[in-house]
Design an enzyme around this catalytic site. Sequence first.
Site, mmCIF file in Angstrom:
data_model
loop_
_atom_site.group_PDB
_atom_site.id
_atom_site.type_symbol
_atom_site.label_atom_id
_atom_site.label_comp_id
_atom_site.label_asym_id
_atom_site.label_seq_id
_atom_site.Cartn_x
_atom_site.Cartn_y
_atom_site.Cartn_z
ATOM 1 N N HIS A 105 14.734 -9.410 56.190
ATOM 2 C CA HIS A 105 15.592 -10.587 56.338
ATOM 3 C C HIS A 105 16.329 -10.551 57.664
ATOM 4 O O HIS A 105 16.356 -9.529 58.357
ATOM 5 C CB HIS A 105 16.612 -10.660 55.185
ATOM 6 C CG HIS A 105 17.613 -9.534 55.192
ATOM 7 N ND1 HIS A 105 17.292 -8.242 54.820
ATOM 8 C CD2 HIS A 105 18.919 -9.498 55.550
ATOM 9 C CE1 HIS A 105 18.365 -7.465 54.930
ATOM 10 N NE2 HIS A 105 19.364 -8.203 55.385
ATOM 11 N N ASP A 107 20.260 -11.593 58.807
ATOM 12 C CA ASP A 107 21.490 -11.834 58.064
ATOM 13 C C ASP A 107 21.904 -13.314 58.055
ATOM 14 O O ASP A 107 21.941 -13.972 59.097
ATOM 15 C CB ASP A 107 22.629 -10.991 58.641
ATOM 16 C CG ASP A 107 22.433 -9.517 58.319
ATOM 17 O OD1 ASP A 107 21.781 -9.212 57.297
ATOM 18 O OD2 ASP A 107 22.907 -8.673 59.095
ATOM 19 N N HIS A 256 15.408 -7.156 59.644
ATOM 20 C CA HIS A 256 15.558 -5.768 59.234
ATOM 21 C C HIS A 256 15.354 -5.595 57.737
ATOM 22 O O HIS A 256 15.380 -6.568 56.979
ATOM 23 C CB HIS A 256 16.927 -5.215 59.659
ATOM 24 C CG HIS A 256 18.077 -5.938 59.042
ATOM 25 N ND1 HIS A 256 18.502 -7.178 59.468
ATOM 26 C CD2 HIS A 256 18.894 -5.612 58.008
ATOM 27 C CE1 HIS A 256 19.521 -7.577 58.746
ATOM 28 N NE2 HIS A 256 19.780 -6.648 57.841
ATOM 29 N N ARG A 272 29.749 -1.775 57.401
ATOM 30 C CA ARG A 272 29.065 -2.880 58.093
ATOM 31 C C ARG A 272 30.049 -3.957 58.516
ATOM 32 O O ARG A 272 30.905 -4.383 57.736
ATOM 33 C CB ARG A 272 28.006 -3.494 57.171
ATOM 34 C CG ARG A 272 27.168 -4.558 57.883
ATOM 35 C CD ARG A 272 26.127 -5.154 56.983
ATOM 36 N NE ARG A 272 26.743 -5.962 55.939
ATOM 37 C CZ ARG A 272 26.153 -6.300 54.806
ATOM 38 N NH1 ARG A 272 24.927 -5.896 54.551
ATOM 39 N NH2 ARG A 272 26.773 -7.030 53.908
HETATM 40 C C1 SIN Z 1 21.728 -4.600 55.389
HETATM 41 O O1 SIN Z 1 20.728 -5.293 55.301
HETATM 42 O O2 SIN Z 1 22.785 -5.033 55.811
HETATM 43 C C2 SIN Z 1 21.676 -3.138 54.963
HETATM 44 C C3 SIN Z 1 21.007 -2.302 55.974
HETATM 45 C C4 SIN Z 1 21.066 -0.850 55.611
HETATM 46 O O3 SIN Z 1 21.846 -0.469 54.721
HETATM 47 O O4 SIN Z 1 20.308 -0.068 56.183
#
Ligand code: SIN
Length: 282
Positions: A105, A107, A256, A272
């Site tokens: 995806h 974000d 990602h 994050r």
């Molecule tokens: C995410 O998609 O924000 C998580 C990425 C991760 O935890 O590696």
Amino acid sequence: MSLEITATDAAAGAEVKGVDLREPIGDNLFATLDRALGEYGNIYSRDQELTPDQQMAVTLRFGELDPNVFGETHGLDGYPGIVVISNVEEDGHQIGVKGAGNNWHSDMCYDATPPRGTILYAHEVPEKNGLPLGDTCFAATNKAYDALPTEMKEALKGKRAVFDFAARKHLNPITQEQIDRFPAVSHPVIRTHPVTGEKCLYIMRDDTTGIEGMEQDEADLMIAALADHITRPEFIYRHQWQSGDLLIWDNCTVQHRAIQDYALPHRRLMHRTTFAANGAPA
Ligand code: SIN
């Protein structure tokens, strides 16, 4: 310390050495990092020792905070803009969002103005017998676009993809109130990166629900074909985390996916933050 930016040998990612992110990021350094972020899709710096305030300062240097709805219940105490991503439990409760992002995806693609970038700062990285687990993979959408046959590039010109948050119902526990906040939106299938001017593909198998002006069956086939193309092995960089890594990804240049190959007692704890784009996607 002198700044060194070294591209990985994969299609995305670059390591930044010679920076101490506890210090304010001056204009020249910022311009270099911002460019590298757009170009490589993710940039990371190892051995950073950051407080939440310092992570916030790095984030705000790149743009206004733009956290996603999944973190609303797992903000760090005193820092609602920092989302805790973790499998750790305390007193029988999850301290963070567990299993975040295990599908490809970009974000908040369901938002009318998706965020420019996301920062993940690694506090604890699970490992098994010395082998780090819980990697994050990045797919270079700019390289994927470049590699398309001319005929496909022509077919996609001017097309807009539809993103409907409601489609996430089968992936995440989301409420009707959250669905109502994000009515379906469309974005160009070929996005022009705001910093590099490169063309990037913006299609995701689970989040893209249609292509404007295309019959649903035809759109479904197109979405699947493009999603498979973007995530071909040659476009992927896989980041193996070390605690103290601060990694920034660009939500236009890469998609990602988090690899969920660990479980307690192997702990993973990340903080994050997400920052806004300066304008709507091109
Ligand atoms: C995410 O998609 O924000 C998580 C990425 C991760 O935890 O590696």
